[in-house]
Each structure stands twice: as C-alpha cells, then as structure tokens.
Design a protein around this motif. Structure first.
Motif, PDB file in Angstrom:
ATOM      1  N   MET A 114       2.032  -5.853   0.870  1.00 55.55           N
ATOM      2  CA  MET A 114       2.403  -4.636   1.733  1.00 55.55           C
ATOM      3  C   MET A 114       3.808  -4.464   2.175  1.00 55.55           C
ATOM      4  SD  MET A 114       0.771  -2.284   3.430  1.00 55.55           S
ATOM      5  CE  MET A 114      -0.887  -2.800   3.193  1.00 55.55           C
ATOM      6  N   ARG A 143      10.919  -2.124   1.320  1.00 57.53           N
ATOM      7  CA  ARG A 143      10.621  -0.696   1.220  1.00 57.53           C
ATOM      8  C   ARG A 143      11.911  -0.041   0.450  1.00 57.53           C
ATOM      9  NH1 ARG A 143       6.711   1.939   4.004  1.00 57.53           N
ATOM     10  NH2 ARG A 143       7.765   4.158   3.959  1.00 57.53           N
ATOM     11  N   CYS A 190       2.232  -1.621  -1.842  1.00 62.44           N
ATOM     12  CA  CYS A 190       1.713  -0.694  -1.174  1.00 62.44           C
ATOM     13  C   CYS A 190       2.680  -0.388   0.137  1.00 62.44           C
ATOM     14  CB  CYS A 190       0.397  -1.113  -0.799  1.00 62.44           C
ATOM     15  SG  CYS A 190      -0.601  -0.054   0.666  1.00 62.44           S
ATOM     16  N   PRO A 198       3.312   1.819   3.231  1.00 61.58           N
ATOM     17  CA  PRO A 198       2.749   2.660   4.361  1.00 61.58           C
ATOM     18  C   PRO A 198       3.691   3.808   4.711  1.00 61.58           C
ATOM     19  CG  PRO A 198       3.085   0.426   4.896  1.00 61.58           C
ATOM     20  CD  PRO A 198       3.611   0.469   3.678  1.00 61.58           C
ATOM     21  N   LYS A 199       3.076   4.627   5.194  1.00 62.32           N
ATOM     22  CA  LYS A 199       3.922   6.009   5.568  1.00 62.32           C
ATOM     23  C   LYS A 199       4.811   6.632   4.492  1.00 62.32           C
ATOM     24  CE  LYS A 199       3.596   4.669  10.099  1.00 62.32           C
ATOM     25  NZ  LYS A 199       4.562   3.985  11.477  1.00 62.32           N
ATOM     26  N   CYS A 200       4.213   6.739   3.251  1.00 63.49           N
ATOM     27  CA  CYS A 200       5.078   6.987   1.934  1.00 63.49           C
ATOM     28  C   CYS A 200       4.287   7.972   1.209  1.00 63.49           C
ATOM     29  CB  CYS A 200       5.235   5.816   1.242  1.00 63.49           C
ATOM     30  SG  CYS A 200       6.294   6.122  -0.311  1.00 63.49           S
ATOM     31  N   LYS A 232      -5.075   7.478   5.201  1.00 62.27           N
ATOM     32  CA  LYS A 232      -5.026   6.452   6.037  1.00 62.27           C
ATOM     33  C   LYS A 232      -6.180   5.471   5.654  1.00 62.27           C
ATOM     34  CE  LYS A 232      -2.151   8.388   9.548  1.00 62.27           C
ATOM     35  NZ  LYS A 232      -2.307   8.807  11.054  1.00 62.27           N
ATOM     36  N   PHE A 236      -7.606   4.583   2.752  1.00 66.84           N
ATOM     37  CA  PHE A 236      -7.385   4.202   1.368  1.00 66.84           C
ATOM     38  C   PHE A 236      -8.228   5.029   0.520  1.00 66.84           C
ATOM     39  CE2 PHE A 236      -5.712   0.709   3.909  1.00 66.84           C
ATOM     40  CZ  PHE A 236      -4.542   0.636   3.188  1.00 66.84           C
ATOM     41  N   TYR A 269      -0.458   9.086   2.669  1.00 65.57           N
ATOM     42  CA  TYR A 269      -0.083   7.986   3.797  1.00 65.57           C
ATOM     43  C   TYR A 269       0.317   6.847   3.105  1.00 65.57           C
ATOM     44  CZ  TYR A 269       0.344   5.477   7.890  1.00 65.57           C
ATOM     45  OH  TYR A 269       0.696   4.622   9.082  1.00 65.57           O
ATOM     46  N   TYR A 270      -0.467   6.263   2.212  1.00 64.13           N
ATOM     47  CA  TYR A 270      -0.055   4.916   1.418  1.00 64.13           C
ATOM     48  C   TYR A 270       0.122   5.286  -0.026  1.00 64.13           C
ATOM     49  CZ  TYR A 270      -2.379   2.147   5.062  1.00 64.13           C
ATOM     50  OH  TYR A 270      -2.596   1.598   6.582  1.00 64.13           O
ATOM     51  N   THR A 271       1.201   4.571  -0.480  1.00 63.26           N
ATOM     52  CA  THR A 271       1.582   4.709  -1.774  1.00 63.26           C
ATOM     53  C   THR A 271       1.639   3.462  -2.591  1.00 63.26           C
ATOM     54  OG1 THR A 271       2.919   6.811  -1.545  1.00 63.26           O
ATOM     55  CG2 THR A 271       3.413   5.596  -3.645  1.00 63.26           C
ATOM     56  N   ILE A 272       0.714   3.203  -3.636  1.00 62.81           N
ATOM     57  CA  ILE A 272       0.447   2.165  -4.110  1.00 62.81           C
ATOM     58  C   ILE A 272       1.039   1.949  -5.683  1.00 62.81           C
ATOM     59  CG2 ILE A 272      -1.387   0.357  -4.971  1.00 62.81           C
ATOM     60  CD1 ILE A 272      -2.977   1.482  -2.653  1.00 62.81           C
TER      61      ILE A 272
END
Length: 92
Positions: free
Chosen positions: A3, A10, A24, A26-28, A47, A49, A71-74
């Motif tokens: 994370m 980031r 992962c 977040p906010k991306c 948010k 997943f 919201y999440y980019t993995i």
C-alpha cells in the motif's frame, strides 16, 4: 501487495525497478509508466475495491488519463491476476 501511502512510495512506485512489485495507490485515478522497465497490468477500483477499469499489458512510457470514480489504482505484473470489471478485489 504494498500500500503506497508515503510521498516517496507514491513518487517512485515501480519506476526504475527490474521486477514489478504489486502496489496499491489510494486516491489515485490516473497513471503513467514513465521510467518503468516492464509492462504492467493496471486495475482501477472504487473505495470498496470494486473494479471499474482494467488496463492490460500497459507498456513503459504510456499515460492513462484520470478516470471517473476511480479511488484505488493497483499495479501488478502482467497476467498475474485476471480481474474483470465489477469484480471485488480482496487482498486486505
């Protein structure tokens, strides 16, 4: 899966790495693959997943513009997972 919350994590992500690490962010809701050495798969989720967007085999030096609702980019190595749109990712 790592994370990426800190500024450094980031900022660097998978850039300059010989092997892709599952990450992962977040906010991306957008991604670039500048300075990456390998092709990756990218999943963008809400948010909860729930997968909203899937980008397979994204080569280095590509840009994915901001996507609504993401919201999440993995980021993962190619073909490691086979998530589809509307799947729920439970890695936590």
């Amino acid at each position: 899966m790592k994370m990426c919350i800190s500024f450094k994590d980031r900022l660097i992500g998978n850039m300059f790495k010989k092997e892709v690490i599952d990450m992962c962010f977040p906010k991306c809701n957008s991604v670039h693959t500048m300075f990456m050495k390998k092709t990756i798969d990218i999943y963008m989720t809400d948010k909860n997943f729930k997968v909203l967007y899937v980008f397979k085999n994204v080569r280095p030096y590509k840009i994915i513009l901001p996507k609504n609702g993401a919201y999440y980019t993995i980021e993962t190595e190619i073909n490691k997972y086979n998530y589809q749109i509307n799947d729920i990712i439970n890695f936590i």
